[in-house]
Design a protein around this motif. Sequence first.
Motif, PDB file in Angstrom:
ATOM      1  N   ASP A 145       0.846  -1.181   0.000  1.00 39.25           N
ATOM      2  CA  ASP A 145       0.000   0.000   0.000  1.00 39.25           C
ATOM      3  C   ASP A 145       0.891   1.244   0.000  1.00 39.25           C
ATOM      4  O   ASP A 145       2.066   1.184   0.366  1.00 39.25           O
ATOM      5  CB  ASP A 145      -0.901   0.017   1.240  1.00 39.25           C
ATOM      6  N   SER A 179       2.176  -2.053   4.601  1.00 39.51           N
ATOM      7  CA  SER A 179       1.005  -2.924   4.654  1.00 39.51           C
ATOM      8  C   SER A 179       0.683  -3.478   3.280  1.00 39.51           C
ATOM      9  O   SER A 179       1.070  -2.924   2.248  1.00 39.51           O
ATOM     10  CB  SER A 179      -0.203  -2.157   5.202  1.00 39.51           C
ATOM     11  N   VAL A 203      -2.700  -4.420   2.718  1.00 35.56           N
ATOM     12  CA  VAL A 203      -4.126  -4.515   3.032  1.00 35.56           C
ATOM     13  C   VAL A 203      -4.979  -4.454   1.767  1.00 35.56           C
ATOM     14  O   VAL A 203      -5.873  -5.271   1.555  1.00 35.56           O
ATOM     15  CB  VAL A 203      -4.525  -3.387   4.007  1.00 35.56           C
ATOM     16  N   GLU A 204      -4.706  -3.472   0.912  1.00 38.72           N
ATOM     17  CA  GLU A 204      -5.595  -3.226  -0.217  1.00 38.72           C
ATOM     18  C   GLU A 204      -5.496  -4.294  -1.300  1.00 38.72           C
ATOM     19  O   GLU A 204      -6.412  -4.446  -2.113  1.00 38.72           O
ATOM     20  CB  GLU A 204      -5.308  -1.850  -0.805  1.00 38.72           C
ATOM     21  N   ASP A 254      -5.401  -7.496  -0.721  1.00 34.11           N
ATOM     22  CA  ASP A 254      -6.023  -8.725  -0.236  1.00 34.11           C
ATOM     23  C   ASP A 254      -7.492  -8.451   0.030  1.00 34.11           C
ATOM     24  O   ASP A 254      -7.839  -7.631   0.876  1.00 34.11           O
ATOM     25  CB  ASP A 254      -5.334  -9.221   1.038  1.00 34.11           C
ATOM     26  N   PRO A 299     -10.357  -9.338   4.591  1.00 35.20           N
ATOM     27  CA  PRO A 299      -9.855  -8.527   5.693  1.00 35.20           C
ATOM     28  C   PRO A 299      -9.111  -9.337   6.750  1.00 35.20           C
ATOM     29  O   PRO A 299      -8.207  -8.825   7.412  1.00 35.20           O
ATOM     30  CB  PRO A 299     -11.131  -7.902   6.285  1.00 35.20           C
ATOM     31  N   ALA A 330      -5.433  -9.454   5.931  1.00 37.60           N
ATOM     32  CA  ALA A 330      -4.699  -8.201   5.785  1.00 37.60           C
ATOM     33  C   ALA A 330      -3.466  -8.234   6.678  1.00 37.60           C
ATOM     34  O   ALA A 330      -3.498  -8.770   7.793  1.00 37.60           O
ATOM     35  CB  ALA A 330      -5.592  -7.022   6.166  1.00 37.60           C
ATOM     36  N   ASP A 382      -7.436  -4.506   9.545  1.00 35.04           N
ATOM     37  CA  ASP A 382      -7.451  -4.285   8.104  1.00 35.04           C
ATOM     38  C   ASP A 382      -7.342  -2.808   7.737  1.00 35.04           C
ATOM     39  O   ASP A 382      -7.617  -2.405   6.616  1.00 35.04           O
ATOM     40  CB  ASP A 382      -8.689  -4.902   7.462  1.00 35.04           C
TER      41      ASP A 382
END
Length: 354
Positions: free
Chosen positions: A276, A290, A292-293, A295, A298, A301, A325
């Motif tokens: 990210d 991270s 996160v975005e 995957d 959540p 994440a 997340d």
Amino acid sequence: MSITAQLRDSVRLPGGDALVNGFAFESRGDGPRRALLESGHELEVHDLVEVFAGERAPTAVFPLPWPGWGRGVHSVSPDGSFAVFSGQRAVRAVSVGGETLWEYRHGCWGPEIGHAHTGDEQEVCRGLEHGSCRVSDDGRLVWAHVVVEPEDQDWQECWVVLDARDGRELARLPLDSAASGSHHLSHPDGIHMGLCIGMGQDGILLHWARWDGAKLTSWDLNETMDRILTDVHTGLPGFLTVEHYGADLRLHALDGAVLAEEAPEPADDEDPPCWDYGCGFVDADTVIASTVESDEDPDRARHWLLDARTLEIRGAVAYPTGPVDSCVRPLGDGTWLTYDDTSETLNRWIEAAS
């Protein structure tokens, strides 16, 4: 390897998601770390130390000069006495009392063919494009990404240096960009300023510059880069970037030379993850990033801690509350922020002692 995080502070802060997933966070070297949160027709300034100490009232409040304008990246002076707003057709400095201190007019970020402005300063033209501004760490300068309209051409983006006292233009750098948006990053040496310009699918432009009182010296890093400028740290000489689509994270010297590089750690049963854009320095020894975005689940994440000088991955962060997340915002002092949208809670974490 997993690394356990320890919850250090937690506070309810509506709108605080802009701290971890936007440009509401402003820091100045070892100085205050502040949240610049828009609330109604006002910009509220919060000192994060005071926020986590239980202080709900902002340290300063500035009226938004163009209530219908919801874009642009704004800045507040180091002493909190004035704010500078990046508007659609002007950069404006405003005092805490709401007085306009000065205004620097520029071309429109959202013009339409055949469209003439009505003369109403509150008119907002269609379009999502915007610029940004930043007050220097000594409070003497304002750096701004604007549109100008030279006589011999229709459109030109420029990076301008303004006198913070009266808005007088001190220097101008023409840019070869067609921005969708931009943001500034002040180097903790108090001398250099970074500008990152996002152009959507056309990529990213990255510039550094300094103003010595008489001459603007600048350099761009765009022949070999398509990278988002993310963070700098007082204890390190360079800066951190992430590739436009998150393929890798790099540490650079100030001249752009690559000092270290790291790709996200793949999982055997997943598509390759991507970093990210909200990565940065937890402190002079540690970077947090991270995935996160990239995957969709959540529960999978991940936040990762990396060595700040080699970018070698130390391990994934394990939170005592379960998977988080949220995007992250490192504060550079050994802690980082996450935000829970459901409870509107801002959480501050530290690596647990082993």
